[in-house]
Design a protein around this motif. Structure first.
Motif, PDB file in Angstrom:
ATOM      1  N   GLN A  52      -0.455  19.821  38.664  1.00 38.87           N
ATOM      2  CA  GLN A  52      -1.504  20.679  38.106  1.00 38.87           C
ATOM      3  C   GLN A  52      -2.854  19.972  38.135  1.00 38.87           C
ATOM      4  OE1 GLN A  52      -0.080  21.564  34.196  1.00 38.87           O
ATOM      5  NE2 GLN A  52       1.053  23.371  34.847  1.00 38.87           N
ATOM      6  N   ASN A  53      -2.871  18.700  37.747  1.00 41.27           N
ATOM      7  CA  ASN A  53      -4.131  17.951  37.727  1.00 41.27           C
ATOM      8  C   ASN A  53      -4.715  17.798  39.131  1.00 41.27           C
ATOM      9  OD1 ASN A  53      -3.894  17.723  34.994  1.00 41.27           O
ATOM     10  ND2 ASN A  53      -3.356  15.568  34.987  1.00 41.27           N
ATOM     11  N   ALA A  56      -6.122  21.131  40.356  1.00 40.29           N
ATOM     12  CA  ALA A  56      -7.360  21.454  39.637  1.00 40.29           C
ATOM     13  C   ALA A  56      -8.508  20.585  40.137  1.00 40.29           C
ATOM     14  CB  ALA A  56      -7.164  21.263  38.136  1.00 40.29           C
ATOM     15  N   HIS A  59      -9.547  21.799  43.679  1.00 36.06           N
ATOM     16  CA  HIS A  59     -10.360  23.022  43.674  1.00 36.06           C
ATOM     17  C   HIS A  59     -11.740  22.789  43.080  1.00 36.06           C
ATOM     18  CE1 HIS A  59      -7.488  25.844  45.299  1.00 36.06           C
ATOM     19  NE2 HIS A  59      -6.553  25.286  44.565  1.00 36.06           N
TER      20      HIS A  59
END
Length: 144
Positions: A52-53, A56, A59
């Protein structure tokens, strides 16, 4: 008569002792298996957090990913490998940790009329090298 009672008591004590040892051996195996499953679940949870990190940051163009995306937008794909701690933070270049997770991001450019669509394949591997999580994502970079 007393010898028979002593013999019966000894045999019963041995049987109960063997039964107790068998139950203890089963409990040790059960708790060992539970610990292994707990460690595997912890690794997979850490890998999901790191995944997830990374996506993120990718992006957002943060954490050094802006340079990697710009290099991929030059028309050549590239692969970036870095280390992340279990808490999801990226380790500095050159910093090592035997418990760190390896993150490999393969960036492939896809030209569009008004920019680049950067396809990214993100893989998180355990310290031992086992692949724990993978994700395919894309990031659009406007411009020529």
């Amino acid at each position: 008569m007393n010898k028979r009672r002593n013999l019966a008591f000894t045999i019963e004590t041995l049987a109960l002792t063997l039964f107790l040892l068998l139950v203890l051996a089963l409990l040790v195996q059960l708790f060992g298996a539970a610990q292994r499953l707990g460690l595997q679940a912890r690794r997979e949870t850490d890998a999901a957090l790191i995944l997830q990190n990374v996506t993120a940051e990718l992006h957002a163009g943060a954490g050094g990913w802006a340079e990697a995306l710009a290099a991929a937008a030059d028309g050549q794909g590239q692969t970036v490998t870095c280390l992340y701690a279990a808490d999801g933070t990226r380790l500095a270049d050159g910093e090592t940790d035997p418990a760190a997770y390896t993150v490999t991001v393969a960036l492939e450019p896809d030209p569009r009329p008004a920019g680049w669509m950067i396809q990214a394949h993100v893989v998180v591997s355990a310290p031992g090298g086992d692949e724990l999580a993978a994700l395919d994502t894309a990031h659009y970079l406007p411009g020529g």
